[in-house]
Scaffold this motif. Structure first.
Motif, PDB file in Angstrom:
ATOM      1  N   ASN A 215     -53.992  26.053  60.559  1.00 24.02           N
ATOM      2  CA  ASN A 215     -52.422  25.557  60.388  1.00 24.02           C
ATOM      3  C   ASN A 215     -52.228  24.181  61.377  1.00 24.02           C
ATOM      4  OD1 ASN A 215     -52.113  28.348  62.756  1.00 24.02           O
ATOM      5  ND2 ASN A 215     -51.904  26.259  63.583  1.00 24.02           N
ATOM      6  N   GLY A 216     -51.357  23.491  61.330  1.00 23.53           N
ATOM      7  CA  GLY A 216     -50.997  22.416  61.855  1.00 23.53           C
ATOM      8  C   GLY A 216     -50.913  22.555  63.291  1.00 23.53           C
ATOM      9  N   GLY A 217     -50.750  21.342  63.873  1.00 25.38           N
ATOM     10  CA  GLY A 217     -50.596  21.244  65.656  1.00 25.38           C
ATOM     11  C   GLY A 217     -49.210  22.256  65.882  1.00 25.38           C
ATOM     12  N   ASN A 218     -49.766  22.737  67.104  1.00 25.29           N
ATOM     13  CA  ASN A 218     -48.607  23.976  67.686  1.00 25.29           C
ATOM     14  C   ASN A 218     -47.700  23.523  68.645  1.00 25.29           C
ATOM     15  OD1 ASN A 218     -47.917  26.521  68.252  1.00 25.29           O
ATOM     16  ND2 ASN A 218     -49.617  26.983  69.333  1.00 25.29           N
ATOM     17  N   ALA A 219     -46.545  23.806  68.434  1.00 24.77           N
ATOM     18  CA  ALA A 219     -45.336  23.282  69.119  1.00 24.77           C
ATOM     19  C   ALA A 219     -44.888  24.438  70.124  1.00 24.77           C
ATOM     20  CB  ALA A 219     -44.266  22.794  68.096  1.00 24.77           C
ATOM     21  N   GLU A 220     -45.569  25.626  69.925  1.00 25.05           N
ATOM     22  CA  GLU A 220     -45.055  26.439  70.777  1.00 25.05           C
ATOM     23  C   GLU A 220     -45.134  26.523  72.296  1.00 25.05           C
ATOM     24  OE1 GLU A 220     -47.419  29.999  69.806  1.00 25.05           O
ATOM     25  OE2 GLU A 220     -47.172  29.961  67.598  1.00 25.05           O
ATOM     26  N   SER A 221     -43.941  26.878  72.884  1.00 24.71           N
ATOM     27  CA  SER A 221     -43.615  26.678  74.267  1.00 24.71           C
ATOM     28  C   SER A 221     -42.862  25.197  74.386  1.00 24.71           C
ATOM     29  CB  SER A 221     -44.840  26.508  75.287  1.00 24.71           C
ATOM     30  OG  SER A 221     -45.816  25.041  74.869  1.00 24.71           O
ATOM     31  N   GLY A 222     -42.463  24.845  73.405  1.00 27.08           N
ATOM     32  CA  GLY A 222     -41.495  23.829  73.405  1.00 27.08           C
ATOM     33  C   GLY A 222     -41.905  22.289  73.752  1.00 27.08           C
ATOM     34  N   PRO A 223     -41.060  21.255  73.916  1.00 26.12           N
ATOM     35  CA  PRO A 223     -41.463  19.928  74.052  1.00 26.12           C
ATOM     36  C   PRO A 223     -42.028  19.774  75.507  1.00 26.12           C
ATOM     37  CG  PRO A 223     -39.116  19.954  73.633  1.00 26.12           C
ATOM     38  CD  PRO A 223     -39.518  21.521  73.849  1.00 26.12           C
ATOM     39  N   ASN A 224     -41.885  20.523  76.609  1.00 21.87           N
ATOM     40  CA  ASN A 224     -42.749  20.419  77.916  1.00 21.87           C
ATOM     41  C   ASN A 224     -43.935  20.954  77.876  1.00 21.87           C
ATOM     42  OD1 ASN A 224     -40.799  18.835  78.951  1.00 21.87           O
ATOM     43  ND2 ASN A 224     -39.526  20.371  79.488  1.00 21.87           N
ATOM     44  N   GLY A 225     -44.284  22.054  77.157  1.00 21.16           N
ATOM     45  CA  GLY A 225     -45.493  22.668  76.915  1.00 21.16           C
ATOM     46  C   GLY A 225     -45.677  23.544  78.150  1.00 21.16           C
ATOM     47  N   ARG A 226     -46.913  24.080  78.571  1.00 20.80           N
ATOM     48  CA  ARG A 226     -46.864  25.101  79.541  1.00 20.80           C
ATOM     49  C   ARG A 226     -48.091  24.321  80.385  1.00 20.80           C
ATOM     50  NH1 ARG A 226     -47.083  31.116  78.103  1.00 20.80           N
ATOM     51  NH2 ARG A 226     -45.095  30.584  77.622  1.00 20.80           N
ATOM     52  N   TYR A 227     -47.950  24.370  81.762  1.00 19.14           N
ATOM     53  CA  TYR A 227     -49.078  23.947  82.709  1.00 19.14           C
ATOM     54  C   TYR A 227     -49.226  24.659  83.784  1.00 19.14           C
ATOM     55  CZ  TYR A 227     -50.917  19.647  84.989  1.00 19.14           C
ATOM     56  OH  TYR A 227     -52.105  18.700  85.624  1.00 19.14           O
ATOM     57  N   GLU A 228     -50.080  25.561  83.638  1.00 23.32           N
ATOM     58  CA  GLU A 228     -50.093  26.716  84.835  1.00 23.32           C
ATOM     59  C   GLU A 228     -51.608  26.599  85.347  1.00 23.32           C
ATOM     60  OE1 GLU A 228     -46.553  29.293  82.928  1.00 23.32           O
ATOM     61  OE2 GLU A 228     -48.643  30.307  82.793  1.00 23.32           O
ATOM     62  N   GLY A 229     -51.730  27.200  86.579  1.00 17.92           N
ATOM     63  CA  GLY A 229     -52.869  27.249  87.295  1.00 17.92           C
ATOM     64  C   GLY A 229     -53.302  26.178  88.339  1.00 17.92           C
ATOM     65  N   LYS A 230     -54.222  26.649  89.281  1.00 17.17           N
ATOM     66  CA  LYS A 230     -54.715  25.757  90.321  1.00 17.17           C
ATOM     67  C   LYS A 230     -55.381  24.571  89.809  1.00 17.17           C
ATOM     68  CE  LYS A 230     -57.215  25.746  94.757  1.00 17.17           C
ATOM     69  NZ  LYS A 230     -58.103  26.601  95.525  1.00 17.17           N
ATOM     70  N   ASN A 231     -56.044  24.890  88.847  1.00 18.69           N
ATOM     71  CA  ASN A 231     -56.803  23.698  88.012  1.00 18.69           C
ATOM     72  C   ASN A 231     -56.549  23.922  86.561  1.00 18.69           C
ATOM     73  OD1 ASN A 231     -58.457  21.409  87.554  1.00 18.69           O
ATOM     74  ND2 ASN A 231     -60.299  22.648  87.781  1.00 18.69           N
ATOM     75  N   PRO A 232     -55.433  23.304  86.061  1.00 24.68           N
ATOM     76  CA  PRO A 232     -55.179  23.321  84.641  1.00 24.68           C
ATOM     77  C   PRO A 232     -56.289  23.019  83.913  1.00 24.68           C
ATOM     78  CG  PRO A 232     -53.384  22.681  85.777  1.00 24.68           C
ATOM     79  CD  PRO A 232     -54.424  22.727  86.970  1.00 24.68           C
ATOM     80  N   GLY A 233     -56.898  23.757  82.788  1.00 25.72           N
ATOM     81  CA  GLY A 233     -57.943  23.432  81.912  1.00 25.72           C
ATOM     82  C   GLY A 233     -59.217  24.277  82.216  1.00 25.72           C
ATOM     83  N   ASP A 234     -59.223  25.035  83.432  1.00 25.13           N
ATOM     84  CA  ASP A 234     -60.317  25.786  83.890  1.00 25.13           C
ATOM     85  C   ASP A 234     -59.984  27.435  83.206  1.00 25.13           C
ATOM     86  OD1 ASP A 234     -58.755  27.267  85.616  1.00 25.13           O
ATOM     87  OD2 ASP A 234     -59.747  26.346  87.345  1.00 25.13           O
ATOM     88  N   ALA A 235     -61.141  28.009  83.535  1.00 24.38           N
ATOM     89  CA  ALA A 235     -61.023  29.594  82.949  1.00 24.38           C
ATOM     90  C   ALA A 235     -60.122  30.106  83.544  1.00 24.38           C
ATOM     91  CB  ALA A 235     -62.565  30.028  83.203  1.00 24.38           C
ATOM     92  N   HIS A 236     -59.201  29.767  84.712  1.00 24.04           N
ATOM     93  CA  HIS A 236     -58.413  30.715  85.303  1.00 24.04           C
ATOM     94  C   HIS A 236     -56.842  30.062  84.993  1.00 24.04           C
ATOM     95  CE1 HIS A 236     -62.136  32.103  86.889  1.00 24.04           C
ATOM     96  NE2 HIS A 236     -62.335  30.727  87.342  1.00 24.04           N
ATOM     97  N   SER A 237     -56.729  29.277  84.223  1.00 23.58           N
ATOM     98  CA  SER A 237     -55.419  28.591  83.929  1.00 23.58           C
ATOM     99  C   SER A 237     -54.730  29.104  82.519  1.00 23.58           C
ATOM    100  CB  SER A 237     -55.663  26.900  84.004  1.00 23.58           C
ATOM    101  OG  SER A 237     -56.327  26.656  83.006  1.00 23.58           O
ATOM    102  N   ASN A 238     -53.569  28.209  82.229  1.00 24.31           N
ATOM    103  CA  ASN A 238     -53.003  28.855  81.111  1.00 24.31           C
ATOM    104  C   ASN A 238     -51.973  27.475  80.635  1.00 24.31           C
ATOM    105  OD1 ASN A 238     -52.013  30.228  79.039  1.00 24.31           O
ATOM    106  ND2 ASN A 238     -49.828  31.202  80.089  1.00 24.31           N
ATOM    107  N   VAL A 239     -52.407  26.798  79.803  1.00 22.24           N
ATOM    108  CA  VAL A 239     -52.000  25.517  79.316  1.00 22.24           C
ATOM    109  C   VAL A 239     -51.678  25.645  77.913  1.00 22.24           C
ATOM    110  CG1 VAL A 239     -52.227  23.012  79.138  1.00 22.24           C
ATOM    111  CG2 VAL A 239     -53.183  24.366  81.212  1.00 22.24           C
ATOM    112  N   PHE A 240     -50.602  25.206  77.342  1.00 25.95           N
ATOM    113  CA  PHE A 240     -50.096  25.225  76.172  1.00 25.95           C
ATOM    114  C   PHE A 240     -49.797  23.606  75.903  1.00 25.95           C
ATOM    115  CE2 PHE A 240     -48.502  29.546  74.451  1.00 25.95           C
ATOM    116  CZ  PHE A 240     -49.084  30.108  75.388  1.00 25.95           C
ATOM    117  N   LEU A 241     -50.014  23.004  74.859  1.00 26.68           N
ATOM    118  CA  LEU A 241     -49.761  21.686  74.616  1.00 26.68           C
ATOM    119  C   LEU A 241     -48.328  21.220  74.251  1.00 26.68           C
ATOM    120  CD1 LEU A 241     -51.615  18.831  74.447  1.00 26.68           C
ATOM    121  CD2 LEU A 241     -51.522  19.025  71.809  1.00 26.68           C
ATOM    122  N   GLY A 242     -47.859  22.038  73.658  1.00 29.25           N
ATOM    123  CA  GLY A 242     -46.166  21.924  73.365  1.00 29.25           C
ATOM    124  C   GLY A 242     -45.988  20.911  72.297  1.00 29.25           C
TER     125      GLY A 242
END
Length: 545
Positions: free
Chosen positions: A334-361
């Protein structure tokens, strides 16, 4: 004289039998590899306009062909079902994700329908060794795992969103399945893995089995990347930090210019404007710009590692002497994913690692889908346009290599293409079950510069977002809204709605849609999927699912 004559007859019979057995085993037929990526926008790889370096995919494009008007279904499970069966999603029982089941409604079974057959089933019966690695998401929990739908070998996730052997963030606790046996993510036999590399590594293991068995192979490699939660090795993320401080506005313009230079888009098609809820980059506070830069750096690292995984697979096929006679098809679900709205999601001590939760938005998803409108879920061009790269050194005419195919196509065309390449037949019955007729057309003529033999429009429905593509015309609508009509040759970015100027065409194409929706189980009597098509045509809002 009798004995020599008898010997000749017996030898001729034996030769004929050997020939039949060779045909049945698939010997002499090309190998087939289908690579599917998850949530990747139309412009996210270099040969489709991206600033992210993807040398391995670019090399496949240079030595193969790229399709400029190829479509998916706008969503994950529906595209996977359509790709593997050659049926539209509701026909294949997968009108939504595989956790959406509507008892009594054939379009929402949450699994692959019995009236559909998979590529793996068709090819295995034709003598191919069949294997898959990666994300399944086609009703494993409802009785249709890969090992029950034609795959001899599989290393798969039931769904997706898993990238690391030690993942504890979103999707932590998921399981791998090796040839139907459940395995923990940290099973020592897989090592300390990152998903993109694991899928290619085990894909080549299965290829080695096929070579040992002297069988042609079909490999379906279904990446999780770059679907959320966004995760990548830290050293890969670090290489992209700071590169996205230029912002989505500047980068969209740069991608658009590159697409025009590459011949992918017409200069007369302007960039679509930002959505009203998406800010100009210059208006984003500096600390927020750093956050957005990091999010897109993670995403870029996922595209980068996916491309390197493709390189590992291609190099492995070359080293094994298999590359020249292997058809490789690369596509996104499918096309690029806008889920989580304009700001996206940026969660975790070190976003992008195995213990985080990031949505591009949504803000960055608009970059992913440059220059088109909308995103995943929708069937405007941003939601359902995908790259398609076809690479086959011994099968693609030299005169069309590194060329663009501008004819429209759809993932339902991949099944008839594979059937064509394998020299086999699409069955009317499979295991005593009647199978619905194939929907798409073979893409093989386009690999030698010829016109595709398409006699029917291409149709779409996802979450009541719906469309019809016929020739240069596209009829499209948002859920519960009136039809819009676009001349795609003049206006592929869908900015000039011609519905009021061509009411007869709207009426004709809407009627085609209605007939298709009834035939393919989008709507079914009193158990409709969404609104009735007739109400939609009049622009009347009804109940949404």
């Amino acid at each position: 004289m009798i004995r020599p004559l008898l010997c000749i007859v017996l030898m001729s019979a034996l030769a004929a039998l050997t020939g039949l057995l060779r045909d049945a085993s698939g010997a002499g037929r090309p190998n087939i590899v289908v690579i599917l990526v998850d949530d990747m926008g139309w412009s996210d790889i270099g040969c489709y306009g991206s600033e992210i370096p993807t040398p391995n995919l670019d090399a496949l494009a240079k030595n193969g062909v790229r399709f400029t008007q190829f479509y998916n279904t706008g969503r994950c499970s529906p595209t996977r079902a359509a790709l593997l069966t050659g049926h539209y999603p509701h026909q294949a029982g997968m009108g939504h994700l595989d956790n959406v089941v509507k008892p009594g409604h054939p379009g929402f079974q949450g699994k692959i329908a019995d009236t559909s057959v998979t590529m793996a089933e068709v090819l295995r019966d034709s003598g191919y060794f069949t294997a898959m690695t990666g994300k399944w998401h086609l009703g494993q929990q409802h009785g249709t795992p890969p090992w029950k739908r034609g795959f001899d070998r599989s290393l798969n996730l039931q769904a997706g969103g898993v990238y690391f052997y030690n993942q504890t963030g979103s999707k932590g606790g998921a399981k791998l399945y090796l040839n139907s046996e459940e395995r923990p993510l940290n099973d020592p036999q897989f090592g300390e893995w990152y998903g993109s590399f694991l899928w290619s590594q085990w894909g080549l293991k299965f290829v080695d089995e096929a070579i040992s068995a002297k069988q042609p192979f079909f490999l379906y490699l279904a990446h999780c990347s770059p679907h959320f939660p966004l995760m990548a090795p830290e050293e890969d993320i670090a290489r992209y930090r700071g590169k996205y401080l230029a912002g989505w506005d500047t980068l969209r313009e740069a991608r658009h210019r590159k697409q025009i230079e590459l011949g992918l888009v017409d200069a007369k098609w302007p960039l679509t404007p930002r959505a009203p809820n998406s800010p100009a980059w210059k208006d984003v506070p500096a600390d927020e710009q750093k956050r957005f830069d990091h999010m897109m750096a993670i995403y870029a690292a996922m595209i980068d590692t996916m491309d390197r995984s493709v390189g590992t697979l291609v190099d492995g096929l070359r080293e094994r002497g298999q590359l020249d006679d292997t058809l490789i098809l690369f596509v996104s679900d499918n096309g690029g994913n806008a889920e989580s709205g304009p700001n996206g999601r940026y969660e975790g001590k070190n976003p992008g690692d195995a213990h985080s939760n990031v949505f591009l938005g949504q803000n960055w998803a608009t970059l992913n889908n440059t220059p088109f409108r909308k995103w995943k879920h929708f069937v405007h061009e941003g939601g359902n346009s995908t790259p398609l790269i076809a690479h086959w050194p011994s099968g693609i005419d030299a005169s069309v290599r590194n060329k663009l195919v501008h004819q429209p196509g759809h993932v339902i065309d991949l099944m008839p293409t594979v059937v064509d390449v394998a020299g086999t037949k699409y069955p009317a019955k499979f295991q005593s079950q009647a199978i619905e007729p194939i929907e798409g057309v073979s893409l093989i003529p386009s690999l030698s510069g010829k016109v595709l033999a398409r006699s029917q429009p291409i149709f779409f429905n996802h979450e009541d977002n719906r469309a019809v593509r016929e020739g240069k015309w596209k009829l499209v609508a948002l859920a519960g809204q009136r039809w819009e009509l676009y001349d795609i040759e003049a206006d592929r970015t869908e900015l000039h709605n011609l519905a009021d100027e061509h009411p007869d065409r709207v009426k004709t194409m809407a009627a085609q849609y209605d007939a298709w929706a009834r035939r393919t189980h989008v709507v079914t009597g009193n158990n409709d999927a969404w609104n009735s098509a007739t109400k939609q045509n009049k622009g009347t809002k009804g109940k949404k699912k």
